[in-house]
Design a protein around this motif. Structure first.
Motif, PDB file in Angstrom:
ATOM      1  N   VAL A  68     -40.692 -22.376  -2.333  1.00  0.00           N
ATOM      2  CA  VAL A  68     -40.177 -22.142  -1.087  1.00  0.00           C
ATOM      3  C   VAL A  68     -40.361 -23.612  -0.402  1.00  0.00           C
ATOM      4  O   VAL A  68     -40.999 -24.198  -0.296  1.00  0.00           O
ATOM      5  CB  VAL A  68     -40.251 -21.375  -0.258  1.00  0.00           C
ATOM      6  N   VAL A  69     -39.020 -24.290   0.077  1.00  0.00           N
ATOM      7  CA  VAL A  69     -39.094 -25.987   0.867  1.00  0.00           C
ATOM      8  C   VAL A  69     -38.175 -25.160   1.943  1.00  0.00           C
ATOM      9  O   VAL A  69     -36.948 -25.120   1.966  1.00  0.00           O
ATOM     10  CB  VAL A  69     -38.472 -27.039   0.012  1.00  0.00           C
ATOM     11  N   SER A  70     -39.308 -25.322   3.044  1.00  0.00           N
ATOM     12  CA  SER A  70     -38.998 -25.494   4.187  1.00  0.00           C
ATOM     13  C   SER A  70     -38.217 -25.748   4.946  1.00  0.00           C
ATOM     14  O   SER A  70     -39.286 -26.832   5.175  1.00  0.00           O
ATOM     15  CB  SER A  70     -39.856 -24.129   4.876  1.00  0.00           C
ATOM     16  N   VAL A  71     -37.489 -26.445   6.195  1.00  0.00           N
ATOM     17  CA  VAL A  71     -37.485 -27.634   6.763  1.00  0.00           C
ATOM     18  C   VAL A  71     -36.947 -26.866   8.152  1.00  0.00           C
ATOM     19  O   VAL A  71     -36.243 -26.630   8.279  1.00  0.00           O
ATOM     20  CB  VAL A  71     -36.287 -28.601   6.068  1.00  0.00           C
ATOM     21  N   ARG A  72     -37.397 -27.235   8.839  1.00  0.00           N
ATOM     22  CA  ARG A  72     -38.029 -26.996  10.567  1.00  0.00           C
ATOM     23  C   ARG A  72     -36.805 -27.665  11.347  1.00  0.00           C
ATOM     24  O   ARG A  72     -36.120 -28.779  10.636  1.00  0.00           O
ATOM     25  CB  ARG A  72     -39.224 -26.397  10.928  1.00  0.00           C
ATOM     26  N   GLU A  73     -35.944 -27.276  12.165  1.00  0.00           N
ATOM     27  CA  GLU A  73     -34.794 -27.647  13.122  1.00  0.00           C
ATOM     28  C   GLU A  73     -35.475 -29.106  13.717  1.00  0.00           C
ATOM     29  O   GLU A  73     -34.337 -30.287  13.751  1.00  0.00           O
ATOM     30  CB  GLU A  73     -34.826 -27.354  13.968  1.00  0.00           C
ATOM     31  N   ASP A  74     -36.711 -29.489  13.808  1.00  0.00           N
ATOM     32  CA  ASP A  74     -37.385 -30.839  13.934  1.00  0.00           C
ATOM     33  C   ASP A  74     -37.524 -31.419  13.125  1.00  0.00           C
ATOM     34  O   ASP A  74     -38.080 -33.246  12.879  1.00  0.00           O
ATOM     35  CB  ASP A  74     -38.715 -30.588  15.007  1.00  0.00           C
ATOM     36  N   GLY A  75     -36.834 -31.309  11.663  1.00  0.00           N
ATOM     37  CA  GLY A  75     -37.757 -32.138  10.437  1.00  0.00           C
ATOM     38  C   GLY A  75     -38.407 -32.014   9.948  1.00  0.00           C
ATOM     39  O   GLY A  75     -38.972 -32.284   8.622  1.00  0.00           O
ATOM     40  N   ASP A  76     -39.903 -31.269  10.270  1.00  0.00           N
ATOM     41  CA  ASP A  76     -40.640 -30.640   9.700  1.00  0.00           C
ATOM     42  C   ASP A  76     -40.955 -30.364   8.735  1.00  0.00           C
ATOM     43  O   ASP A  76     -39.740 -29.233   8.429  1.00  0.00           O
ATOM     44  CB  ASP A  76     -41.853 -30.490  10.086  1.00  0.00           C
ATOM     45  N   VAL A  77     -41.340 -30.484   7.327  1.00  0.00           N
ATOM     46  CA  VAL A  77     -41.049 -29.888   6.200  1.00  0.00           C
ATOM     47  C   VAL A  77     -42.232 -29.450   5.096  1.00  0.00           C
ATOM     48  O   VAL A  77     -42.970 -30.018   5.541  1.00  0.00           O
ATOM     49  CB  VAL A  77     -40.565 -30.997   4.948  1.00  0.00           C
ATOM     50  N   GLU A  78     -42.408 -28.314   4.849  1.00  0.00           N
ATOM     51  CA  GLU A  78     -43.302 -27.393   4.261  1.00  0.00           C
ATOM     52  C   GLU A  78     -43.247 -27.312   3.048  1.00  0.00           C
ATOM     53  O   GLU A  78     -41.752 -26.491   2.536  1.00  0.00           O
ATOM     54  CB  GLU A  78     -44.505 -26.726   5.292  1.00  0.00           C
ATOM     55  N   SER A  79     -44.058 -26.701   2.313  1.00  0.00           N
ATOM     56  CA  SER A  79     -43.610 -26.048   0.814  1.00  0.00           C
ATOM     57  C   SER A  79     -44.557 -23.825   0.559  1.00  0.00           C
ATOM     58  O   SER A  79     -45.802 -24.873   0.991  1.00  0.00           O
ATOM     59  CB  SER A  79     -43.929 -26.991  -0.590  1.00  0.00           C
ATOM     60  N   THR A  80     -44.003 -23.513   0.018  1.00  0.00           N
ATOM     61  CA  THR A  80     -44.843 -22.148  -0.477  1.00  0.00           C
ATOM     62  C   THR A  80     -44.593 -21.925  -1.855  1.00  0.00           C
ATOM     63  O   THR A  80     -43.388 -21.537  -2.080  1.00  0.00           O
ATOM     64  CB  THR A  80     -44.430 -21.436   0.345  1.00  0.00           C
ATOM     65  N   GLU A  81     -45.653 -22.021  -2.510  1.00  0.00           N
ATOM     66  CA  GLU A  81     -45.484 -21.713  -4.256  1.00  0.00           C
ATOM     67  C   GLU A  81     -45.965 -19.990  -4.055  1.00  0.00           C
ATOM     68  O   GLU A  81     -46.321 -19.794  -3.911  1.00  0.00           O
ATOM     69  CB  GLU A  81     -46.544 -21.641  -5.157  1.00  0.00           C
ATOM     70  N   LEU A  82     -44.413 -19.299  -4.829  1.00  0.00           N
ATOM     71  CA  LEU A  82     -44.367 -17.790  -5.234  1.00  0.00           C
ATOM     72  C   LEU A  82     -43.940 -17.553  -6.431  1.00  0.00           C
ATOM     73  O   LEU A  82     -44.083 -18.065  -7.540  1.00  0.00           O
ATOM     74  CB  LEU A  82     -42.928 -17.193  -4.517  1.00  0.00           C
ATOM     75  N   ASN A  83     -45.383 -16.181  -6.713  1.00  0.00           N
ATOM     76  CA  ASN A  83     -46.022 -16.727  -8.012  1.00  0.00           C
ATOM     77  C   ASN A  83     -45.009 -14.661  -8.718  1.00  0.00           C
ATOM     78  O   ASN A  83     -45.086 -13.581  -8.163  1.00  0.00           O
ATOM     79  CB  ASN A  83     -47.327 -15.740  -7.940  1.00  0.00           C
ATOM     80  N   ALA A  84     -44.761 -15.540 -10.376  1.00  0.00           N
ATOM     81  CA  ALA A  84     -44.052 -14.129 -10.087  1.00  0.00           C
ATOM     82  C   ALA A  84     -42.796 -13.444  -9.788  1.00  0.00           C
ATOM     83  O   ALA A  84     -42.752 -12.109  -9.807  1.00  0.00           O
ATOM     84  CB  ALA A  84     -45.243 -12.559 -10.707  1.00  0.00           C
ATOM     85  N   VAL A  85     -41.257 -14.352  -9.314  1.00  0.00           N
ATOM     86  CA  VAL A  85     -41.027 -14.269  -9.259  1.00  0.00           C
ATOM     87  C   VAL A  85     -40.180 -13.125  -9.931  1.00  0.00           C
ATOM     88  O   VAL A  85     -39.620 -13.678 -11.074  1.00  0.00           O
ATOM     89  CB  VAL A  85     -39.865 -14.851  -8.365  1.00  0.00           C
ATOM     90  N   ARG A  86     -39.204 -12.111  -9.994  1.00  0.00           N
ATOM     91  CA  ARG A  86     -38.530 -11.105 -10.503  1.00  0.00           C
ATOM     92  C   ARG A  86     -37.426 -11.042 -10.217  1.00  0.00           C
ATOM     93  O   ARG A  86     -36.864  -9.745 -10.177  1.00  0.00           O
ATOM     94  CB  ARG A  86     -39.723  -9.720 -10.696  1.00  0.00           C
ATOM     95  N   ASP A 112     -37.237   1.562 -10.134  1.00  0.00           N
ATOM     96  CA  ASP A 112     -36.948   1.926  -8.723  1.00  0.00           C
ATOM     97  C   ASP A 112     -38.888   1.987  -7.971  1.00  0.00           C
ATOM     98  O   ASP A 112     -39.979   0.983  -8.130  1.00  0.00           O
ATOM     99  CB  ASP A 112     -37.112   3.893  -7.816  1.00  0.00           C
ATOM    100  N   GLY A 113     -38.440   0.691  -6.715  1.00  0.00           N
ATOM    101  CA  GLY A 113     -39.805   0.544  -5.764  1.00  0.00           C
ATOM    102  C   GLY A 113     -39.519  -0.818  -6.916  1.00  0.00           C
ATOM    103  O   GLY A 113     -40.521  -1.564  -6.071  1.00  0.00           O
ATOM    104  N   ASP A 114     -39.100  -1.606  -7.143  1.00  0.00           N
ATOM    105  CA  ASP A 114     -38.922  -3.438  -8.002  1.00  0.00           C
ATOM    106  C   ASP A 114     -38.612  -4.166  -7.764  1.00  0.00           C
ATOM    107  O   ASP A 114     -38.454  -4.999  -7.828  1.00  0.00           O
ATOM    108  CB  ASP A 114     -38.982  -3.184  -9.241  1.00  0.00           C
ATOM    109  N   GLN A 115     -37.050  -3.775  -6.749  1.00  0.00           N
ATOM    110  CA  GLN A 115     -36.231  -4.872  -6.531  1.00  0.00           C
ATOM    111  C   GLN A 115     -36.549  -5.232  -5.121  1.00  0.00           C
ATOM    112  O   GLN A 115     -35.521  -6.957  -5.665  1.00  0.00           O
ATOM    113  CB  GLN A 115     -34.568  -3.670  -6.202  1.00  0.00           C
ATOM    114  N   VAL A 116     -37.507  -5.610  -4.414  1.00  0.00           N
ATOM    115  CA  VAL A 116     -37.822  -6.449  -3.948  1.00  0.00           C
ATOM    116  C   VAL A 116     -38.963  -6.668  -3.463  1.00  0.00           C
ATOM    117  O   VAL A 116     -39.594  -5.628  -3.097  1.00  0.00           O
ATOM    118  CB  VAL A 116     -36.970  -5.625  -2.203  1.00  0.00           C
ATOM    119  N   GLN A 117     -39.422  -8.440  -3.428  1.00  0.00           N
ATOM    120  CA  GLN A 117     -40.649  -8.256  -3.234  1.00  0.00           C
ATOM    121  C   GLN A 117     -41.085  -8.932  -1.670  1.00  0.00           C
ATOM    122  O   GLN A 117     -40.051  -9.489  -1.300  1.00  0.00           O
ATOM    123  CB  GLN A 117     -40.804  -9.737  -4.271  1.00  0.00           C
ATOM    124  N   VAL A 118     -42.009  -8.826  -1.193  1.00  0.00           N
ATOM    125  CA  VAL A 118     -42.700  -9.279  -0.017  1.00  0.00           C
ATOM    126  C   VAL A 118     -43.643  -9.924  -0.934  1.00  0.00           C
ATOM    127  O   VAL A 118     -44.339  -9.788  -1.563  1.00  0.00           O
ATOM    128  CB  VAL A 118     -43.497  -7.752   0.920  1.00  0.00           C
TER     129      VAL A 118
END
Length: 300
Positions: A68-86, A112-118
């Motif tokens: 996930v690459v995130s860009v804030r309104e002020d232009g700052d950028v950060e990234s987050t690696e997500l493991n085992a997206v399904r 059941d219980g596997d559609q949404v990942q947090v």
């Protein structure tokens, strides 16, 4: 504000247009990756869910790591690696604690219980649950609740869930709203939610602890709605009205029409294939190849 294009012929009427404003851009260093989906969260930050390549087609549920690459309104950028997206066709949003929610739009192949990942802020899966098939909208509010709007293959309409999968609210039968069978437009603005569902397309105002307020509305087929200071803007429609912005004024019982325009790119060109996310007074639009967001802000 809308502007008027010159007449194409003496007989053709002038066309009111309203140009989007550039909002957020995926940094070029990530353009070699595949964009699975993208959104703008409750705090105005844009997010892109990226993979090295598209998930392979097939009947099995894919499992892959994503970024996930995130860009804030002020232009700052950060990234987050997500493991085992399904999921092959994901919905994405960010939680107030910095974590993310990824949901499969279709639930039929999932246990059941596997559609949404947090995921937590470090990209580790902490919870999973199901919210039902046919997810059209997934929007997290500033308090961390998940608002889900379904399309017509799930008659649940609109529901709110906790980030641990507890059902907190369901629209059920709303007096005066007609049959809610498809949530066309959904806007989560602080603790207030606005929705425009098929078949009668009323404007619903949903507030905690209060009955749903229903306003009659003549705009049909809008895919997004923005509200600010008693004014409303609907974006989209059927056929040739897919780029329409219809403005209105709120009364106690109805949306009174207040003009219309054609929404364009920032340079005035027609819009192409797009994603749309509405937040409070803003309608965010992202065109293919889905690397940039532009915005219409009703408060300006």
């Amino acid at each position: 504000m809308p502007v008027t294009r010159a007449r194409a012929t003496e007989e053709s009427p002038p066309v009111q247009t309203s140009a989007l404003v550039p909002y957020a851009r995926l940094p070029r260093t990530y353009h070699d990756r595949h964009v699975l989906t993208s959104t703008v969260d409750a705090f105005g930050t844009a997010h892109w869910l990226l993979t090295e390549r598209p998930p392979e087609p097939g009947s099995d549920i894919p499992v892959f790591d994503a970024l996930v690459v995130s860009v804030r309104e002020d232009g700052d950028v950060e990234s987050t690696e997500l493991n085992a997206v399904r999921t092959r066709w994901p919905q994405l949003d960010r939680l107030p604690d910095g974590g993310f929610v990824v949901a499969a739009a279709r639930a039929r192949r999932y246990e059941d219980g596997d559609q949404v990942q947090v995921f937590d802020a470090l990209g580790r899966e902490t919870w999973s649950f199901s919210v039902g098939d046919a997810v059209e909208h997934l929007l997290v509010d500033p308090g961390g609740a998940l608002w889900v709007g379904h399309f017509d293959e799930n008659p649940a309409g609109i529901r709110r869930w906790s980030a641990t999968g507890a059902l907190q609210w369901a629209c059920e039968d709303v007096p005066g709203a007609g049959w809610i069978m498809d949530c066309y437009a959904l806007n989560v603005s602080g603790s207030v939610v606005w929705a425009c569902p098929y078949t009668d397309f009323p404007l619903l105002e949903i507030r905690p602890g209060r009955p749903v307020r229903v306003r009659a509305n003549t705009v049909r087929g809008a895919k997004a709605v923005a509200v600010h200071a008693g004014r409303v803007a609907f974006f989209g429609g059927y056929g040739e009205e897919q780029d329409r912005i219809a403005y209105g004024e709120l009364t106690d019982t109805a949306v009174e029409p207040a003009g219309a325009a054609v929404l364009t790119r920032p340079d005035g060109a027609p819009l192409g294939r797009r994603r749309v996310v509405a937040r409070a007074a803003r309608i965010h639009v992202q065109e293919e190849p889905f690397t940039e967001w532009a915005v219409l802000d009703l408060s300006r």
